[in-house]
Each structure stands twice: as structure tokens, then as C-alpha cells.
Design an enzyme around this catalytic site. Structure first.
Site, PDB file in Angstrom:
ATOM      1  N   GLN A 124      -9.902   4.827  -9.611  1.00  9.63           N
ATOM      2  CA  GLN A 124      -9.743   5.355  -8.255  1.00  9.63           C
ATOM      3  C   GLN A 124     -11.001   6.070  -7.727  1.00  9.63           C
ATOM      4  OE1 GLN A 124      -6.047   7.478  -8.253  1.00  9.63           O
ATOM      5  NE2 GLN A 124      -5.184   6.126  -6.723  1.00  9.63           N
TER       6      GLN A 124
ATOM      7  N   SER B 212     -11.637   1.551  -1.002  1.00  7.56           N
ATOM      8  CA  SER B 212     -10.722   2.560  -0.472  1.00  7.56           C
ATOM      9  C   SER B 212     -11.480   3.581   0.377  1.00  7.56           C
ATOM     10  CB  SER B 212      -9.991   3.300  -1.602  1.00  7.56           C
ATOM     11  OG  SER B 212      -9.013   2.461  -2.156  1.00  7.56           O
TER      12      SER B 212
ATOM     13  N   TYR C 212      -1.230  -6.171  -4.395  1.00  6.30           N
ATOM     14  CA  TYR C 212      -1.793  -6.703  -3.157  1.00  6.30           C
ATOM     15  C   TYR C 212      -0.817  -7.609  -2.431  1.00  6.30           C
ATOM     16  CZ  TYR C 212      -6.502  -5.051  -3.914  1.00  6.30           C
ATOM     17  OH  TYR C 212      -7.588  -4.260  -4.061  1.00  6.30           O
TER      18      TYR C 212
ATOM     19  N   ARG D 241      -7.962  -2.008  -8.908  1.00  4.54           N
ATOM     20  CA  ARG D 241      -7.239  -0.949  -8.184  1.00  4.54           C
ATOM     21  C   ARG D 241      -6.325  -0.221  -9.176  1.00  4.54           C
ATOM     22  NH1 ARG D 241      -8.162  -2.581  -2.700  1.00  4.54           N
ATOM     23  NH2 ARG D 241      -8.548  -0.484  -2.027  1.00  4.54           N
TER      24      ARG D 241
ATOM     25  N   ASP E 142     -13.571   3.622  -6.376  1.00  2.00           N
ATOM     26  CA  ASP E 142     -13.059   2.608  -5.469  1.00  2.00           C
ATOM     27  C   ASP E 142     -13.697   2.696  -4.077  1.00  2.00           C
ATOM     28  OD1 ASP E 142     -11.595   0.832  -4.023  1.00  2.00           O
ATOM     29  OD2 ASP E 142      -9.659   1.469  -4.791  1.00  2.00           O
TER      30      ASP E 142
HETATM   31  P1  NAD Z   1      -6.099  -4.806   2.221  1.00  2.00           P
HETATM   32  O1  NAD Z   1      -7.233  -4.281   3.036  1.00  2.00           O
HETATM   33  O2  NAD Z   1      -6.286  -6.009   1.398  1.00  2.00           O
HETATM   34  O3  NAD Z   1      -4.859  -5.089   3.212  1.00  2.00           O
HETATM   35  C1  NAD Z   1      -4.423  -4.147   4.158  1.00  2.00           C
HETATM   36  C2  NAD Z   1      -2.931  -4.167   4.287  1.00  2.00           C
HETATM   37  O4  NAD Z   1      -2.499  -5.333   4.983  1.00  2.00           O
HETATM   38  C3  NAD Z   1      -2.181  -4.180   2.959  1.00  2.00           C
HETATM   39  O5  NAD Z   1      -1.376  -3.029   2.883  1.00  2.00           O
HETATM   40  C4  NAD Z   1      -1.371  -5.464   3.006  1.00  2.00           C
HETATM   41  O6  NAD Z   1      -0.114  -5.333   2.383  1.00  2.00           O
HETATM   42  C5  NAD Z   1      -1.223  -5.666   4.499  1.00  2.00           C
HETATM   43  N1  NAD Z   1      -0.840  -7.043   4.907  1.00  2.00           N
HETATM   44  C6  NAD Z   1      -1.235  -8.240   4.399  1.00  2.00           C
HETATM   45  N2  NAD Z   1      -0.647  -9.255   5.039  1.00  2.00           N
HETATM   46  C7  NAD Z   1       0.152  -8.710   5.986  1.00  2.00           C
HETATM   47  C8  NAD Z   1       1.027  -9.240   6.966  1.00  2.00           C
HETATM   48  N3  NAD Z   1       1.183 -10.561   7.102  1.00  2.00           N
HETATM   49  N4  NAD Z   1       1.700  -8.369   7.746  1.00  2.00           N
HETATM   50  C9  NAD Z   1       1.528  -7.039   7.609  1.00  2.00           C
HETATM   51  N5  NAD Z   1       0.726  -6.467   6.718  1.00  2.00           N
HETATM   52  C10 NAD Z   1       0.028  -7.298   5.909  1.00  2.00           C
HETATM   53  O7  NAD Z   1      -5.488  -3.686   1.292  1.00  2.00           O
HETATM   54  P2  NAD Z   1      -6.049  -2.287   0.758  1.00  2.00           P
HETATM   55  O8  NAD Z   1      -5.755  -1.264   1.767  1.00  2.00           O
HETATM   56  O9  NAD Z   1      -7.468  -2.414   0.319  1.00  2.00           O
HETATM   57  O10 NAD Z   1      -5.157  -2.067  -0.531  1.00  2.00           O
HETATM   58  C11 NAD Z   1      -3.835  -2.363  -0.558  1.00  2.00           C
HETATM   59  C12 NAD Z   1      -3.242  -2.335  -1.971  1.00  2.00           C
HETATM   60  O11 NAD Z   1      -4.101  -1.846  -2.992  1.00  2.00           O
HETATM   61  C13 NAD Z   1      -2.096  -1.428  -2.041  1.00  2.00           C
HETATM   62  O12 NAD Z   1      -1.216  -1.898  -3.030  1.00  2.00           O
HETATM   63  C14 NAD Z   1      -2.664  -0.133  -2.509  1.00  2.00           C
HETATM   64  O13 NAD Z   1      -1.676   0.753  -2.964  1.00  2.00           O
HETATM   65  C15 NAD Z   1      -3.517  -0.667  -3.571  1.00  2.00           C
HETATM   66  N6  NAD Z   1      -4.566   0.259  -3.944  1.00  2.00           N
HETATM   67  C16 NAD Z   1      -4.510   0.829  -5.205  1.00  2.00           C
HETATM   68  C17 NAD Z   1      -5.507   1.694  -5.589  1.00  2.00           C
HETATM   69  C18 NAD Z   1      -5.464   2.311  -6.936  1.00  2.00           C
HETATM   70  O14 NAD Z   1      -4.443   2.374  -7.555  1.00  2.00           O
HETATM   71  N7  NAD Z   1      -6.603   2.748  -7.441  1.00  2.00           N
HETATM   72  C19 NAD Z   1      -6.560   1.996  -4.749  1.00  2.00           C
HETATM   73  C20 NAD Z   1      -6.561   1.418  -3.470  1.00  2.00           C
HETATM   74  C21 NAD Z   1      -5.568   0.533  -3.090  1.00  2.00           C
END
Ligand code: NAD
Length: 392
Positions: free
Chosen positions: A138, A144, A242, A133, A141
Site C-alpha cells: 500500500q 492509488s 478489480y 494491490r 502504490d
Molecule cells: P480502476 O481505476 O481500475 O477502476 C476504477 C473503478 O471503476 C473501480 O472501482 C471499478 O470497479 C470501477 N468500474 C469498472 N467498470 C465499471 C462499470 N462498468 N461501471 C461502474 N464502475 C466500473 O481501480 P482503482 O481505483 O485503481 O482500484 C480499484 C480496486 O483496487 C479496488 O478493489 C480497490 O479496493 C483495490 N485497491 C487495493 C489496494 C490495496 O489493497 N493496496 C490499493 C488500491 C486499490
């Protein structure tokens, strides 16, 4: 993207089979992306009907320069690189051969047996859910992209199954207040669900365990729900950004806060997930019992067990008058655009694997390549997968 090359014979052949998993409507490459490869001298073979359920016809693939083959056996025999959405099923595994590369969502951290099987067959397995990530990655991804589709669709389902309007309406028949929508987990899917629910006119609040998302939630016009963290010394996210699995005390407080907000919501969309772990249980059965009849819960975490205790993965059920939607694979319900996004992610990733001469190569000095290749030369080469296998 590779430069045009003079001899097609020496270039790699990419193969796009028809997805075989029931209800999987996506396809790995769409004709527009195929055209870019064929124009650059890279060969593309497509199994007949591969794009049909995503509304991409054989004719469109052929017009883009692809060769259409009649079945999976012919496809796997003709291609050096197989481009798929879903992991291969048993009968597809037998079609793969040593030295062939496979790109798909392989979930290597949970499907370790599949990873071991692919390694043992000598397949170069590349997992679309292992893309780092990072900013540079990006455009590749796929998680995403699929999160975006799922979040959008979840908000539509929450509105569609609701017996109440989402927007506030002032009509001659009286004023209708806007729906209250709670979105638990504000990652990629959650943020898209917030944006969509807001566009539909709902009043939205959202919670995530990672405090850094507060600003993003607020910038979309939603209210951020705070959980009292007094006396809790925990990191809620890892170095990769994460979420970490919550401690028992944090989980208890999250459940308590979610209960208060869930009870007064007309719709709840839950997306909370921790990579490689079962989904945290945040909506308990007793909370559902206290919701207003007709309310809707869309549990996007259904595939990893669900955020709601009463979710039945793959099904829509009614419990205590509340509709709980546990549908899995929402991206497949919007196959046209989810395939388009996936194909574009794949194209950007493949640029790291196809050299100027149009040949497939592995450059392990590239951190993205290192991050996504699970097996090579008969061995598991992916550090996290190896560690998971050893601890199992
Ligand atoms: P994911 O599908 O793994 O999780 C979804 C969300 O659930 C996350 O935001 C997580 O914090 C939340 N979560 C986990 N446990 C929880 C709880 N007990 N209560 C409430 N919420 C909870 O995550 P995702 O959407 O695939 O990605 C999230 C992370 O990856 C973020 O940091 C995002 O900024 C990062 N990301 C970065 C890039 C990049 O820089 N290229 C791209 C995509 C995502």
C-alpha cells in the site's frame, strides 16, 4: 531504507532526469526524500531543472546532498538506477544502457512494444503501475496516490466549470439548492471525488460495478446507486478485487441506470476503468442531450477512451450545452503534492531493491519485486506482460 554505509563509492547512484513529455510537471524524487538517501550514503544525481515545474529547485536538491548535472546525457551516464514518472520517449531510450534499472509508469500491458524494447536493451524495467494491490504494498502504490490527486481535482473541476453552486445557500436573495453530483466508479479516484464533492456541499450519489464498495460510498455520505442484477449471473470483480469487463447485458443495464441518474445531475464525474481494457461506455450521446444545459461531465477515463461517448481525450468540449472535460493527466496539474506522494511511494518500493550496503539488488523471492519487474537479463520476466504479448 538502507543503513548508513562507510564508502559512498560502492553504493548505488540514483538518477532523477527532467520529465520530457509535454505538460508533464511531476518529478520522481523530491528533495526531502533525496536527503534520506544521501544521509544513508546513497548517491543521487539530479538533472538541472528536473523539479522546477513541481516547485522543487536545484538549490533544494543540492542542499539535500544531490549532485546536479547539466543534461540528460550526463544524468543517464552517471546513474545505475533511473527514477522517472513517465515512460521514456524515443530519444530517452537511446540513453539507457544494458544493466541499468528504470522505474517509471510503463503500462506494460498496453505498451507491450516499449516493454519488448526495454528488454532487448538489457534494461531492468520496473513499472510503477504493476505494484500488487496488497496491504504490504500500500505504501508503494503510486496508482492509488495519483488516483487520489485525480479524484480530488476532478471534483474541483466539476465545481469550477459549473454555472451553479455546489453547496446549498440560504441568502437574502433566495435559497439555492445544492448541486446533484453523480460519481460513476468508486475506486480510489471515485472515492476521493465523492469526499471532495461532499466537502464542497454537493449531494452525491455513486455507482460501481463492484457491490463491495457500497459500504465505502455510504460511509462518505453518498447514496449508492443500484443496477438491477436480476437474472444476471456474473462476477463483477476478479480475485484481485478489480472490476471485470461487464457482459453486454450488464453493460446495457448499467447504461440505462446511468442515463436515468445522469440526466438529473448537475455534475457527473466518471472514473470507471477495467485494468488493461478500454473504458466502458456508460454515458451515451443521447443521455448528454437530455442533461440540463450548463451541466458538467468530468471524464477521468478519457485516457483509455472515456466513459462518455462524446468525450474528446485531452480536451474540454461543449456538447448539447454540457461541458465535457476530457483532460488527461490531472495529477500533473498538482505537481507539488503528486510528486511528493510519488517520491514517497518510490522510496518505499526502493527499500526492497537497495540492500544494507547501499547496493542495488533483485530479490525475486519477494512477491512485490516479482510483481513489478517487467524485464531483466534481456528478457520479459513479468508473467502478465508475457501472456499479453503471446495473446497479441
Ligand atoms: P480502476 O481505476 O481500475 O477502476 C476504477 C473503478 O471503476 C473501480 O472501482 C471499478 O470497479 C470501477 N468500474 C469498472 N467498470 C465499471 C462499470 N462498468 N461501471 C461502474 N464502475 C466500473 O481501480 P482503482 O481505483 O485503481 O482500484 C480499484 C480496486 O483496487 C479496488 O478493489 C480497490 O479496493 C483495490 N485497491 C487495493 C489496494 C490495496 O489493497 N493496496 C490499493 C488500491 C486499490
Amino acid at each position: 531504507m538502507a543503513e548508513p554505509v562507510s564508502s559512498r563509492a560502492s553504493t548505488v547512484t540514483l538518477g532523477v532526469p527532467k520529465e520530457t513529455l509535454e505538460d508533464e510537471k511531476r518529478v520522481a524524487l523530491i528533495p526531502d526524500v533525496v536527503k534520506r538517501y544521501t544521509a544513508a550514503g546513497v548517491n543521487v544525481v539530479v538533472e538541472t531543472g528536473a523539479g522546477a515545474s513541481a516547485y522543487y529547485t536545484d538549490e533544494a536538491y543540492a542542499a539535500a546532498g544531490a549532485t546536479i548535472v547539466p543534461d540528460a546525457a550526463a544524468l543517464y551516464a552517471a546513474a545505475e538506477v533511473i527514477l522517472k514518472v513517465r515512460a521514456p520517449q524515443e530519444h530517452e531510450l537511446g540513453l539507457l544502457r544494458s544493466g541499468q534499472a528504470l522505474f517509471a509508469f510503463l503500462a506494460p500491458l498496453s505498451q507491450t512494444e516499449l516493454a519488448a524494447d526495454l528488454a532487448q536493451r538489457g534494461v531492468i524495467a520496473i513499472s510503477m503501475d504493476a505494484i500488487p494491490r496488497t496491504t504490504r504494498a500500500q505504501s508503494m502504490d503510486a496508482l492509488s496516490s495519483m488516483g487520489t490527486v485525480a479524484g480530488y481535482k476532478a471534483a474541483l473541476l466539476a465545481a469550477d466549470f459549473n454555472p451553479r453552486f455546489f453547496p446549498m445557500l440560504m441568502t437574502a436573495a433566495g435559497t439555492i439548492p445544492p448541486a446533484k453530483v453523480l460519481i460513476i466508479g468508486a475506486g480510489v479516484a471515485g472515492l476521493q471525488a465523492i469526499a471532495t464533492a461532499r466537502r464542497l456541499g454537493g449531494v452525491v450519489e455513486s455507482y460501481d460495478t463492484r457491490p463491495v464498495v457500497k459500504e465505502q460510498v455510504e460511509s462518505l455520505g453518498a447514496k449508492f446507486v443500484e443496477v438491477d442484477m436480476t437474472g444476471i449471473q456474473v462476477e463483477t470483480q476478479d480475485s484481485g478485487g478489480y472490476a471485470r469487463e461487464a457482459s453486454p447485458e450488464l453493460l446495457r443495464r448499467q447504461q440505462e441506470t446511468m442515463a436515468r441518474h445522469t440526466i438529473k445531475s448537475d455534475a457527473v464525474i466518471s472514473t470507471a476503468a477495467v485494468p488493461g481494457r478500454p473504458a466502458p461506455k456508460l454515458i451515451m450521446a443521447d443521455t448528454v442531450r437530455q442533461m440540463a444545459p450548463g451541466s458538467v461531465i468530468v471524464d477521468l477515463a478519457a485516457e483509455t477512451g472515456g466513459n462518455c461517448e462524446l468525450t474528446v481525450p485531452g480536451e474540454v468540449v461543449v456538447r448539447h450545452g454540457v461541458t465535457i472535460i476530457g483532460m488527461i493527466n490531472l495529477p500533473s496539474t498538482m505537481p507539488y503534492h503528486s510528486s511528493q506522494m510519488y517520491a514517497k511511494n518510490l522510496q518505499n518500493l526502493l527499500a526492497l531493491f537497495i540492500n544494507k550496503e547501499g547496493q542495488f539488488h533483485l530479490n525475486f523471492e519477494d512477491d512485490i519485486v516479482q510483481g513489478v519487474v517487467i524485464s531483466n537479463g534481456g528478457e520479459i520476466v513479468h508473467a502478465a506482460t508475457k501472456a499479453r504479448m503471446q495473446s497479441a
